[in-house]
Design a protein around this motif. Structure first.
Motif, mmCIF file in Angstrom:
data_model
loop_
_atom_site.group_PDB
_atom_site.id
_atom_site.type_symbol
_atom_site.label_atom_id
_atom_site.label_comp_id
_atom_site.label_asym_id
_atom_site.label_seq_id
_atom_site.Cartn_x
_atom_site.Cartn_y
_atom_site.Cartn_z
ATOM 1 N N PHE A 1 40.514 -2.961 -43.746
ATOM 2 C CA PHE A 1 40.028 -2.456 -42.475
ATOM 3 C C PHE A 1 41.176 -1.867 -41.652
ATOM 4 O O PHE A 1 42.257 -2.435 -41.577
ATOM 5 N N SER A 2 40.884 -0.752 -41.025
ATOM 6 C CA SER A 2 41.782 -0.177 -40.031
ATOM 7 C C SER A 2 40.922 0.644 -39.083
ATOM 8 O O SER A 2 39.954 1.296 -39.507
ATOM 9 N N VAL A 3 41.258 0.617 -37.800
ATOM 10 C CA VAL A 3 40.472 1.386 -36.837
ATOM 11 C C VAL A 3 40.583 2.877 -37.130
ATOM 12 O O VAL A 3 39.643 3.629 -36.868
ATOM 13 N N ASP A 4 41.712 3.308 -37.677
ATOM 14 C CA ASP A 4 41.865 4.721 -38.023
ATOM 15 C C ASP A 4 40.905 5.103 -39.152
ATOM 16 O O ASP A 4 40.245 6.148 -39.091
ATOM 17 N N LEU A 5 40.838 4.254 -40.173
ATOM 18 C CA LEU A 5 39.927 4.510 -41.296
ATOM 19 C C LEU A 5 38.470 4.465 -40.818
ATOM 20 O O LEU A 5 37.667 5.307 -41.201
ATOM 21 N N ASN B 1 38.844 -9.491 -44.698
ATOM 22 C CA ASN B 1 38.597 -8.057 -44.586
ATOM 23 C C ASN B 1 37.092 -7.763 -44.553
ATOM 24 O O ASN B 1 36.626 -6.940 -43.761
ATOM 25 N N LEU B 2 36.341 -8.437 -45.397
ATOM 26 C CA LEU B 2 34.891 -8.268 -45.427
ATOM 27 C C LEU B 2 34.275 -8.617 -44.066
ATOM 28 O O LEU B 2 33.443 -7.877 -43.534
ATOM 29 N N LEU B 3 34.719 -9.730 -43.490
ATOM 30 C CA LEU B 3 34.212 -10.122 -42.172
ATOM 31 C C LEU B 3 34.615 -9.104 -41.107
ATOM 32 O O LEU B 3 33.826 -8.798 -40.202
ATOM 33 N N ASP B 4 35.841 -8.584 -41.211
ATOM 34 C CA ASP B 4 36.274 -7.569 -40.250
ATOM 35 C C ASP B 4 35.355 -6.358 -40.294
ATOM 36 O O ASP B 4 34.904 -5.880 -39.247
ATOM 37 N N TRP B 5 35.062 -5.855 -41.474
ATOM 38 C CA TRP B 5 34.185 -4.691 -41.604
ATOM 39 C C TRP B 5 32.772 -4.995 -41.088
ATOM 40 O O TRP B 5 32.202 -4.219 -40.312
ATOM 41 N N SER C 1 31.678 -7.246 -39.020
ATOM 42 C CA SER C 1 31.598 -7.491 -37.572
ATOM 43 C C SER C 1 31.796 -6.217 -36.761
ATOM 44 O O SER C 1 31.410 -6.161 -35.593
ATOM 45 N N ARG C 2 32.370 -5.185 -37.353
ATOM 46 C CA ARG C 2 32.503 -3.908 -36.657
ATOM 47 C C ARG C 2 31.174 -3.160 -36.621
ATOM 48 O O ARG C 2 30.892 -2.436 -35.666
ATOM 49 N N ILE C 3 30.358 -3.352 -37.651
ATOM 50 C CA ILE C 3 29.033 -2.717 -37.643
ATOM 51 C C ILE C 3 28.154 -3.400 -36.613
ATOM 52 O O ILE C 3 27.482 -2.748 -35.824
ATOM 53 N N GLU C 4 28.178 -4.733 -36.643
ATOM 54 C CA GLU C 4 27.375 -5.507 -35.697
ATOM 55 C C GLU C 4 28.042 -6.863 -35.498
ATOM 56 O O GLU C 4 28.150 -7.649 -36.444
ATOM 57 N N ARG C 5 28.486 -7.127 -34.289
ATOM 58 C CA ARG C 5 29.278 -8.331 -33.998
ATOM 59 C C ARG C 5 28.563 -9.611 -34.449
ATOM 60 O O ARG C 5 29.154 -10.486 -35.043
ATOM 61 N N LYS C 6 27.304 -9.755 -34.150
ATOM 62 C CA LYS C 6 26.548 -10.970 -34.486
ATOM 63 C C LYS C 6 25.711 -10.740 -35.749
ATOM 64 O O LYS C 6 24.517 -11.038 -35.782
ATOM 65 N N PHE C 7 26.339 -10.248 -36.796
ATOM 66 C CA PHE C 7 25.608 -9.905 -38.024
ATOM 67 C C PHE C 7 25.005 -11.127 -38.717
ATOM 68 O O PHE C 7 24.153 -10.974 -39.579
ATOM 69 N N LEU C 8 25.397 -12.327 -38.321
ATOM 70 C CA LEU C 8 24.839 -13.556 -38.918
ATOM 71 C C LEU C 8 23.842 -14.269 -38.002
ATOM 72 O O LEU C 8 23.404 -15.376 -38.327
ATOM 73 N N LEU C 9 23.462 -13.651 -36.900
ATOM 74 C CA LEU C 9 22.572 -14.296 -35.939
ATOM 75 C C LEU C 9 21.299 -14.784 -36.625
ATOM 76 O O LEU C 9 20.690 -14.063 -37.417
ATOM 77 N N ASP C 10 20.925 -16.031 -36.357
ATOM 78 C CA ASP C 10 19.722 -16.670 -36.907
ATOM 79 C C ASP C 10 19.786 -16.884 -38.419
ATOM 80 O O ASP C 10 18.750 -16.983 -39.078
ATOM 81 N N THR C 11 20.982 -16.944 -38.967
ATOM 82 C CA THR C 11 21.154 -17.162 -40.399
ATOM 83 C C THR C 11 21.729 -18.548 -40.650
ATOM 84 O O THR C 11 22.754 -18.923 -40.081
ATOM 85 N N GLN C 12 21.043 -19.310 -41.501
ATOM 86 C CA GLN C 12 21.523 -20.625 -41.924
ATOM 87 C C GLN C 12 22.487 -20.448 -43.100
ATOM 88 O O GLN C 12 22.235 -19.628 -43.980
#
Length: 177
Positions: A46-50, A90-94, A96-107
């Protein structure tokens, strides 16, 4: 019937955490399960430039969508020097950039294993904190120490006490779906 997504936080083709994930989901009945081998998901660092230049890959968006349509995740994180691998972070960084709470309501059933006696506990605890930050609910955790001594590809977890702990964690997770 719940939708369960399962994967390891490792992109190694010989990942013992992926083996633990495969074993775990083999014990689940009456739910729809999708297993991903992360060795097939080579995301760039991940990079903000990329991100600004290229945006998000289709495979990353599809992974985020798969996570968000799942009722639960079975996830086993590997450990490098007592922390999650660079790949998993790195996976979590990517994501969370698409959607910060990408795990909301997930067990989540959050697991770890390693060849060592601590069973990836450092990575498990660090990952727990990160996953909760992104909206995930950790329903249960399990750590399998000394993978090579305590796991057999045909029998699964061979130590009775560890097998019972794993079963309890799995049942707790399933009861939360």
């Amino acid at each position: 019937m719940a939708q369960i997504l399962a994967f390891a936080g490792s992109n190694s083709s010989t990942s013992i955490n992926y083996k633990l994930v495969r074993h775990t989901v083999s014990l689940i009945a009456d739910h729809k399960i999708q297993v991903l081998n992360m060795a097939n998901f080579p995301f760039p660092m991940f990079s903000v430039d990329l991100e600004a230049r290229e945006g998000y890959s289709n495979s990353l968006i599809e992974l985020k969508n798969d996570i968000q349509t799942a009722d639960g995740l079975v996830l086993s994180v590997n450990e490098h020097n007592s922390y999650p691998s660079a790949y998993f972070k790195n996976l979590l960084d990517w994501l969370s950039r698409i959607e910060r709470k990408f795990l909301l309501d997930t067990q989540l059933l959050l697991m770890s294993t390693s060849p060592g006696r601590r069973g990836g506990k450092g990575s498990l605890e660090a990952s727990r904190s990160m996953l909760e930050r992104f909206g995930g609910t950790i329903a249960a955790t399990f750590s399998l120490p000394s993978f090579n001594d305590n796991f057999d590809m045909e029998k699964g977890i061979v130590d009775d006490a560890l097998r019972a702990q794993h079963s309890e964690a799995l049942q707790t997770f399933l009861s939360m779906l």
